[in-house]
Motif scaffolding. Structure first.
Motif, PDB file in Angstrom:
ATOM      1  N   MET A  14       0.950  -1.186  -0.241  1.00 44.20           N
ATOM      2  CA  MET A  14      -0.080   0.082   0.049  1.00 44.20           C
ATOM      3  C   MET A  14       0.768   1.279  -0.217  1.00 44.20           C
ATOM      4  O   MET A  14       1.783   1.428   0.761  1.00 44.20           O
ATOM      5  N   LYS A  15       0.581   2.334  -0.824  1.00 48.14           N
ATOM      6  CA  LYS A  15       1.449   3.473  -0.724  1.00 48.14           C
ATOM      7  C   LYS A  15       1.018   4.415   0.548  1.00 48.14           C
ATOM      8  O   LYS A  15      -0.128   4.692   0.442  1.00 48.14           O
ATOM      9  N   SER A  16       2.237   4.947   0.984  1.00 48.75           N
ATOM     10  CA  SER A  16       1.954   5.902   1.894  1.00 48.75           C
ATOM     11  C   SER A  16       1.890   7.385   1.581  1.00 48.75           C
ATOM     12  O   SER A  16       2.499   7.576   0.395  1.00 48.75           O
ATOM     13  N   THR A  17       1.213   8.168   1.904  1.00 48.69           N
ATOM     14  CA  THR A  17       1.076   9.447   1.623  1.00 48.69           C
ATOM     15  C   THR A  17       1.537  10.309   2.529  1.00 48.69           C
ATOM     16  O   THR A  17       1.192  10.407   4.012  1.00 48.69           O
ATOM     17  N   ILE A  18       2.595  11.384   2.065  1.00 49.25           N
ATOM     18  CA  ILE A  18       3.070  12.352   3.397  1.00 49.25           C
ATOM     19  C   ILE A  18       3.059  13.614   2.460  1.00 49.25           C
ATOM     20  O   ILE A  18       3.375  13.935   1.422  1.00 49.25           O
ATOM     21  N   PHE A  19       2.453  14.705   3.376  1.00 48.17           N
ATOM     22  CA  PHE A  19       2.369  16.178   2.979  1.00 48.17           C
ATOM     23  C   PHE A  19       3.481  16.817   3.478  1.00 48.17           C
ATOM     24  O   PHE A  19       3.867  16.772   4.740  1.00 48.17           O
ATOM     25  N   ILE A  20       4.138  17.463   2.910  1.00 55.05           N
ATOM     26  CA  ILE A  20       5.392  18.459   3.513  1.00 55.05           C
ATOM     27  C   ILE A  20       4.745  20.170   3.173  1.00 55.05           C
ATOM     28  O   ILE A  20       4.511  20.392   1.857  1.00 55.05           O
ATOM     29  N   ILE A  21       4.580  20.687   4.150  1.00 56.17           N
ATOM     30  CA  ILE A  21       3.991  22.013   4.279  1.00 56.17           C
ATOM     31  C   ILE A  21       4.829  22.972   4.418  1.00 56.17           C
ATOM     32  O   ILE A  21       5.642  23.085   5.264  1.00 56.17           O
ATOM     33  N   ASN A  22       4.950  24.105   3.455  1.00 52.87           N
ATOM     34  CA  ASN A  22       5.700  25.280   3.691  1.00 52.87           C
ATOM     35  C   ASN A  22       4.873  26.393   4.247  1.00 52.87           C
ATOM     36  O   ASN A  22       4.141  27.070   3.565  1.00 52.87           O
ATOM     37  N   PRO A  23       4.660  26.609   5.821  1.00 47.53           N
ATOM     38  CA  PRO A  23       3.694  27.773   6.282  1.00 47.53           C
ATOM     39  C   PRO A  23       4.165  28.963   5.820  1.00 47.53           C
ATOM     40  O   PRO A  23       3.382  30.001   6.060  1.00 47.53           O
ATOM     41  N   GLN A  24       5.445  29.411   5.246  1.00 47.52           N
ATOM     42  CA  GLN A  24       5.610  30.558   4.923  1.00 47.52           C
ATOM     43  C   GLN A  24       5.262  30.992   3.381  1.00 47.52           C
ATOM     44  O   GLN A  24       5.516  32.187   3.246  1.00 47.52           O
ATOM     45  N   ALA A  25       5.098  30.037   2.574  1.00 48.96           N
ATOM     46  CA  ALA A  25       4.825  30.397   1.344  1.00 48.96           C
ATOM     47  C   ALA A  25       3.761  31.305   1.014  1.00 48.96           C
ATOM     48  O   ALA A  25       2.544  31.249   1.797  1.00 48.96           O
ATOM     49  N   LYS A  26       3.687  32.049   0.090  1.00 48.48           N
ATOM     50  CA  LYS A  26       2.778  33.349  -0.113  1.00 48.48           C
ATOM     51  C   LYS A  26       2.490  34.051   1.317  1.00 48.48           C
ATOM     52  O   LYS A  26       1.385  34.245   1.659  1.00 48.48           O
ATOM     53  N   ASN A  27       3.618  34.216   1.867  1.00 48.93           N
ATOM     54  CA  ASN A  27       3.537  35.198   3.147  1.00 48.93           C
ATOM     55  C   ASN A  27       2.648  34.663   4.112  1.00 48.93           C
ATOM     56  O   ASN A  27       1.857  35.218   4.978  1.00 48.93           O
ATOM     57  N   GLY A  28       2.733  33.173   4.268  1.00 47.85           N
ATOM     58  CA  GLY A  28       1.860  32.724   5.301  1.00 47.85           C
ATOM     59  C   GLY A  28       0.725  32.234   4.876  1.00 47.85           C
ATOM     60  O   GLY A  28      -0.409  31.429   5.749  1.00 47.85           O
ATOM     61  N   TYR A  29       0.086  32.566   3.517  1.00 45.61           N
ATOM     62  CA  TYR A  29      -1.292  32.049   3.394  1.00 45.61           C
ATOM     63  C   TYR A  29      -1.328  30.443   3.104  1.00 45.61           C
ATOM     64  O   TYR A  29      -2.269  30.221   3.305  1.00 45.61           O
ATOM     65  N   CYS A  30      -0.161  29.741   2.821  1.00 46.71           N
ATOM     66  CA  CYS A  30      -0.196  28.444   2.762  1.00 46.71           C
ATOM     67  C   CYS A  30      -0.813  27.680   3.794  1.00 46.71           C
ATOM     68  O   CYS A  30      -1.349  26.558   3.927  1.00 46.71           O
ATOM     69  N   LYS A  31      -0.777  28.439   5.383  1.00 44.79           N
ATOM     70  CA  LYS A  31      -1.576  27.859   6.352  1.00 44.79           C
ATOM     71  C   LYS A  31      -2.916  27.554   5.939  1.00 44.79           C
ATOM     72  O   LYS A  31      -3.482  26.714   6.431  1.00 44.79           O
ATOM     73  N   LYS A  32      -3.459  28.613   5.496  1.00 47.59           N
ATOM     74  CA  LYS A  32      -4.921  28.617   5.047  1.00 47.59           C
ATOM     75  C   LYS A  32      -5.227  27.460   4.238  1.00 47.59           C
ATOM     76  O   LYS A  32      -6.150  26.734   4.129  1.00 47.59           O
ATOM     77  N   VAL A  33      -4.324  27.406   3.245  1.00 45.26           N
ATOM     78  CA  VAL A  33      -4.414  26.278   2.262  1.00 45.26           C
ATOM     79  C   VAL A  33      -4.356  25.059   2.920  1.00 45.26           C
ATOM     80  O   VAL A  33      -5.240  24.031   2.391  1.00 45.26           O
ATOM     81  N   TRP A  34      -3.398  24.847   3.650  1.00 44.76           N
ATOM     82  CA  TRP A  34      -3.317  23.448   4.269  1.00 44.76           C
ATOM     83  C   TRP A  34      -4.481  23.133   5.170  1.00 44.76           C
ATOM     84  O   TRP A  34      -4.947  21.950   5.243  1.00 44.76           O
ATOM     85  N   LYS A  35      -5.291  24.084   5.887  1.00 49.76           N
ATOM     86  CA  LYS A  35      -6.258  23.900   6.800  1.00 49.76           C
ATOM     87  C   LYS A  35      -7.342  23.423   5.950  1.00 49.76           C
ATOM     88  O   LYS A  35      -8.110  22.292   6.131  1.00 49.76           O
ATOM     89  N   LYS A  36      -7.589  23.934   4.759  1.00 46.21           N
ATOM     90  CA  LYS A  36      -8.770  23.336   3.947  1.00 46.21           C
ATOM     91  C   LYS A  36      -8.393  21.987   3.477  1.00 46.21           C
ATOM     92  O   LYS A  36      -9.241  21.248   3.309  1.00 46.21           O
ATOM     93  N   VAL A  37      -7.276  21.889   3.068  1.00 46.75           N
ATOM     94  CA  VAL A  37      -6.955  20.322   2.765  1.00 46.75           C
ATOM     95  C   VAL A  37      -6.842  19.306   3.715  1.00 46.75           C
ATOM     96  O   VAL A  37      -7.471  18.263   3.702  1.00 46.75           O
ATOM     97  N   GLU A  38      -6.377  19.772   5.057  1.00 46.35           N
ATOM     98  CA  GLU A  38      -6.690  18.933   5.886  1.00 46.35           C
ATOM     99  C   GLU A  38      -7.945  18.687   6.516  1.00 46.35           C
ATOM    100  O   GLU A  38      -8.205  17.270   6.871  1.00 46.35           O
ATOM    101  N   ARG A  39      -8.859  19.513   6.359  1.00 47.79           N
ATOM    102  CA  ARG A  39     -10.585  19.184   6.745  1.00 47.79           C
ATOM    103  C   ARG A  39     -11.027  18.143   5.750  1.00 47.79           C
ATOM    104  O   ARG A  39     -11.538  17.250   6.160  1.00 47.79           O
ATOM    105  N   VAL A  40     -10.617  18.481   4.710  1.00 51.69           N
ATOM    106  CA  VAL A  40     -11.191  17.315   3.750  1.00 51.69           C
ATOM    107  C   VAL A  40     -10.366  15.899   3.819  1.00 51.69           C
ATOM    108  O   VAL A  40     -11.006  14.825   3.793  1.00 51.69           O
ATOM    109  N   LEU A  41      -9.269  15.726   4.111  1.00 52.25           N
ATOM    110  CA  LEU A  41      -8.778  14.555   4.435  1.00 52.25           C
ATOM    111  C   LEU A  41      -9.162  13.955   5.606  1.00 52.25           C
ATOM    112  O   LEU A  41      -9.257  12.798   5.488  1.00 52.25           O
ATOM    113  N   GLN A  42      -9.611  14.775   6.729  1.00 54.49           N
ATOM    114  CA  GLN A  42     -10.175  14.232   7.722  1.00 54.49           C
ATOM    115  C   GLN A  42     -11.654  13.680   7.554  1.00 54.49           C
ATOM    116  O   GLN A  42     -12.052  12.542   8.007  1.00 54.49           O
TER     117      GLN A  42
END
Length: 321
Positions: free
Chosen positions: A1-29
């Motif tokens: 089975m393939k494992s999935t790992i997310f590597i998130i850069n919280p500084q991307a787009k001046n911190g906007y990427c944190k909001k991006v990850w929250k949206k993604v994380e919500r869907v994953l959960q």
């Protein structure tokens, strides 16, 4: 089975990427999808994390998803490049996102996630990458493009600038490249270039820059190499030379639609192995990240990395428009 790992850069787009990850994380959960996630803490960390996870997998199939900008993806690609068991994915959370444009990744992060998770309309595709070698140094890989000269100097200034963060907050991040282009235009010193392509040498007097492309886009949406194809085993070169500063501005105003190639001062070439020499050392970049200076050697690695994308035919059709 393939494992999935997310590597998130919280500084991307001046911190906007944190909001991006929250949206993604919500869907994953909500979808009850098993995954692991790591946050980068400094420049270069994404590459180290990717390499570490690849080694720990011990040959087992592994999917590493970069969440951030093109710089984050660049690091992940370099970390995973030597591991054939690793598949790379991307969820855009940066300001440039040229990889998304060239490879058909949805702009919306949730749509990008579903594109990664969905197996019917999207697939894992082995894409070309470029490999850069300096004298006495290890290889650096690029998946979008690399350049030497004026564009590399602009990339360096943009990455170090506080203005980039301000424009990102105003949703004007794509204009930061244009701003520094105009600023550096009046101070940059051109050089003579000798470029050897598959053993054949060509010389260019008073060259502004050379860009080597694996896909069409760079600099936040500029279609620098309209014919570049990341599946053909060939790298495409764009050399701008013997042109006045005023006319260079006209070239750049046309580059967003790829019309700059009609200027006689723009040379369009292609090959598999490229050696770049200059009359004086000029800065270089790989996927917009500082790389050092010339001389250097660039070569294509065909079908090198499995990446989760639209089908090859869809990407080719999209880039031809």
């Amino acid at each position: 089975m393939k494992s999935t790992i997310f590597i998130i850069n919280p500084q991307a787009k001046n911190g906007y990427c944190k909001k991006v990850w929250k949206k993604v994380e919500r869907v994953l959960q909500n979808e009850k999808i098993s995954y692991s996630a790591s946050w980068t803490e400094y420049s270069g960390h994404a590459g180290k994390l990717a390499r570490s996870y690849a080694e720990q997998a011990s040959g087992q199939r592994l999917c590493i998803i970069a969440v951030g900008g093109d710089g984050t993806l660049h690091e992940v690609v370099n970390g995973a490049a030597m591991y054939p068991n690793v598949t790379v994915g991307f969820i855009p959370g940066g300001s440039g996102n040229d990889f998304s444009r060239g490879f058909g990744i949805p702009k919306d992060p949730v749509a990008a996630l579903f594109a990664i998770l969905k197996g019917t309309d999207h697939e894992t595709v082995r894409t070309d990458v470029g490999m850069i070698r300096h004298t006495g140094e290890n290889a650096t890989y690029f998946i979008n493009n690399m350049g030497a000269g004026f564009d590399a100097q602009i990339s360096e200034k943009v990455n170090r600038s506080k203005i980039k963060g301000l424009l990102n907050r105003l949703s004007l991040g794509k204009f930061v490249y244009v701003l520094f282009l105009i600023k550096e235009l009046f101070v940059y010193r051109c050089s003579a270039l000798e470029i050897e392509i598959d053993g054949k040498k060509q010389s260019f007097d008073s060259a502004w820059f050379v860009t080597v492309s694996n896909q069409p886009f760079y600099g936040g949406g500029m279609k620098i190499s309209p014919d570049a194809n990341p599946f053909d085993g060939i790298l495409n070169l764009t050399v701008v030379h013997n042109i006045s500063k005023v006319k260079l501005l006209f070239v750049f105003t046309s580059v967003f639609k790829g019309k700059h190639v009609a200027f006689k001062e723009v040379a369009v070439l292609q090959g598999k192995t490229i050696r770049i020499f200059s009359s004086h050392p000029i800065p270089a970049h790989a996927d917009g990240e500082p790389l050092g200076c010339t001389p250097l050697t660039v070569s294509v690695c065909g079908n090198a990395i499995p990446v989760i994308l639209k089908k090859q035919e869809e990407v080719k059709e999209m880039n031809s428009k």
